[in-house]
Design an enzyme around this catalytic site. Structure first.
Site, mmCIF file in Angstrom:
data_model
loop_
_atom_site.group_PDB
_atom_site.id
_atom_site.type_symbol
_atom_site.label_atom_id
_atom_site.label_comp_id
_atom_site.label_asym_id
_atom_site.label_seq_id
_atom_site.Cartn_x
_atom_site.Cartn_y
_atom_site.Cartn_z
ATOM 1 N N PRO A 101 114.273 75.695 87.942
ATOM 2 C CA PRO A 101 115.155 76.451 87.043
ATOM 3 C C PRO A 101 114.430 77.652 86.426
ATOM 4 C CG PRO A 101 114.964 74.150 86.335
ATOM 5 C CD PRO A 101 114.089 74.303 87.541
ATOM 6 N N GLY A 105 110.378 76.901 81.496
ATOM 7 C CA GLY A 105 109.089 76.273 81.227
ATOM 8 C C GLY A 105 108.542 75.476 82.396
ATOM 9 N N GLY A 107 107.596 76.949 85.280
ATOM 10 C CA GLY A 107 106.709 77.793 86.093
ATOM 11 C C GLY A 107 107.395 78.512 87.241
ATOM 12 N N SER A 108 108.694 78.774 87.113
ATOM 13 C CA SER A 108 109.413 79.383 88.242
ATOM 14 C C SER A 108 108.794 80.720 88.650
ATOM 15 C CB SER A 108 110.896 79.555 87.917
ATOM 16 O OG SER A 108 111.050 80.431 86.816
ATOM 17 N N ALA A 110 105.694 81.959 88.278
ATOM 18 C CA ALA A 110 104.389 81.833 88.937
ATOM 19 C C ALA A 110 104.547 81.209 90.319
ATOM 20 C CB ALA A 110 103.449 80.992 88.076
ATOM 21 N N ASP A 152 99.800 78.887 84.014
ATOM 22 C CA ASP A 152 100.863 78.626 85.001
ATOM 23 C C ASP A 152 100.387 78.931 86.417
ATOM 24 O OD1 ASP A 152 102.467 78.119 82.823
ATOM 25 O OD2 ASP A 152 104.168 79.268 83.588
HETATM 26 O O1 PMV Z 1 105.775 79.496 81.477
HETATM 27 P P1 PMV Z 1 105.992 78.525 80.377
HETATM 28 O O2 PMV Z 1 107.247 78.710 79.653
HETATM 29 O O3 PMV Z 1 105.703 77.130 80.812
HETATM 30 O O4 PMV Z 1 104.922 78.772 79.214
HETATM 31 C C1 PMV Z 1 103.663 79.179 79.377
HETATM 32 C C2 PMV Z 1 102.785 78.594 78.326
HETATM 33 C C3 PMV Z 1 102.492 79.410 77.096
HETATM 34 O O5 PMV Z 1 101.339 78.796 76.535
HETATM 35 C C4 PMV Z 1 103.625 79.330 76.114
HETATM 36 C C5 PMV Z 1 102.190 80.856 77.402
HETATM 37 C C6 PMV Z 1 100.911 81.065 78.194
HETATM 38 O O6 PMV Z 1 100.743 82.191 78.688
HETATM 39 O O7 PMV Z 1 100.086 80.155 78.298
#
Ligand code: PMV
Length: 316
Positions: A101, A105, A107-108, A110, A152
């Site tokens: 999704p 959060g 990692g889509s 990356a 990520d």
């Molecule tokens: O990509 P996400 O939404 O899982 O978040 C990354 C994690 C954060 O710590 C919020 C940002 C980061 O760059 O590490």
């Protein structure tokens, strides 16, 4: 030129999100139930030098040359070509699909970058190492996140549990006793860049208070790694998840929806629960005994989750 398919898993952050941007440790693991996939094929009828890029999930169907510089997908392709010193591609079509999704959060962004970087480099006969892929994907992450920690792209490139401290060598580790996690999606997209930016402003306004909270998150992540690397019961991670969630709430990155899902999970027998990733919306995770995972999953649906994934941490 043979067609190339490359995939990359999703990920969750178990401990330490946000504080990791400020130099504290965080722990992330791959989630193989969801993935991004890039298929790159030569196009015998196409024009040399032209790549067609199709990503139906984001309604993209365009020539690479027509995609703006700042588009992350195009940046992944162009960054790989530049790195390999290739300025003219054979005619080809790149198709990208993903079950991860968006902005949740998991990692889509990356994962898509990594699948694309792997597909393009392998197609050109120069498959890159995990380390090279990780570095190229980090450059793209900067477009998504502004000031990404790099966690990520690292966990997804290496597809292994990672203990991550910004600017330090990557530490992969083995989870001694696998455990079950239930991942619940609030269904609210929450671009990480917004939560990261808001937190940065709050930190600038009161650095001492926020540094204390980051220290607390760092302590929790270190304690969690000790549990995971030892023979201790993984149940001990539950209270640590709850403590990390309390810190994340104080950092201002939780939301009523995330609080509702974490509370519902605990009430249904989860041993601990927290948001995972950027927060505000997106996903939460709950630690559950294998026998109670489906009960926790139903409770999450009842509390409004739009999707639930049950995964094993440390099963390979
Ligand atoms: O990509 P996400 O939404 O899982 O978040 C990354 C994690 C954060 O710590 C919020 C940002 C980061 O760059 O590490």
């Amino acid at each position: 030129m043979p067609a190339i398919t490359a995939t990359a898993p999703g990920k969750i952050i178990l401990f330490g999100e946000h504080a990791v941007v400020y130099g504290r440790p965080a722990i992330a693991i791959p989630v193989t139930q969801v993935s991004a996939r890039a298929l790159l094929q030569a196009d015998p009828r196409g024009q040399s030098g032209c790549m067609r890029v199709q990503a139906s999930d984001v309604q993209l169907d365009a020539w690479l040359a027509d995609i703006p510089q700042e588009d992350p997908l195009a940046a992944a392709i162009r960054g790989t070509l530049k790195y390999l010193g290739v300025d003219r591609l054979p005619a080809c079509t790149l198709r990208i699909t993903s079950t991860i999704p968006l902005a949740a959060g998991l990692g889509s962004g990356a994962a898509v970058s990594i699948a694309v970087i792997r597909a393009v480099s392998a197609f050109l006969g120069h498959p890159l190492s995990d380390e090279q892929v990780c570095t190229l994907a980090y450059a793209v992450e900067k477009i998504y996140h502004g000031t990404p920690s790099g966690i990520d792209n690292t966990v997804i490139a290496y597809a292994q549990p990672i203990y991550f401290v910004r600017g330090q060598p990557i530490e992969r580790f083995v989870i001694r006793r696998p455990f079950t996690l239930v991942i619940g999606d609030t269904g609210l997209p929450s671009p990480t860049v917004v939560a990261v930016g808001d937190l940065r402003r709050a930190w600038q306004a009161d650095p001492a208070a926020y540094e204390r909270l980051f220290d607390e998150a760092g302590r929790i992540a270190r304690a969690a790694r000790q549990v995971m690397e030892s023979d201790a019961s993984p149940d001990l991670l539950g209270p640590l998840m709850d403590e990390n969630q309390a810190v994340l709430s104080e950092l201002g990155v939780s939301s009523p929806e995330l609080e509702r899902l974490t509370q519902a999970a605990r009430a249904a027998g989860a041993l601990g629960a927290k948001l995972s990733g950027g927060g505000r919306g997106g996903n939460m995770i709950a630690l559950a005994a294998q026998e109670t995972a489906s009960q926790v999953a139903s409770a999450l649906f009842d509390a409004g989750a739009v999707r639930v994934i049950i995964t094993q941490a440390g099963d390979g």
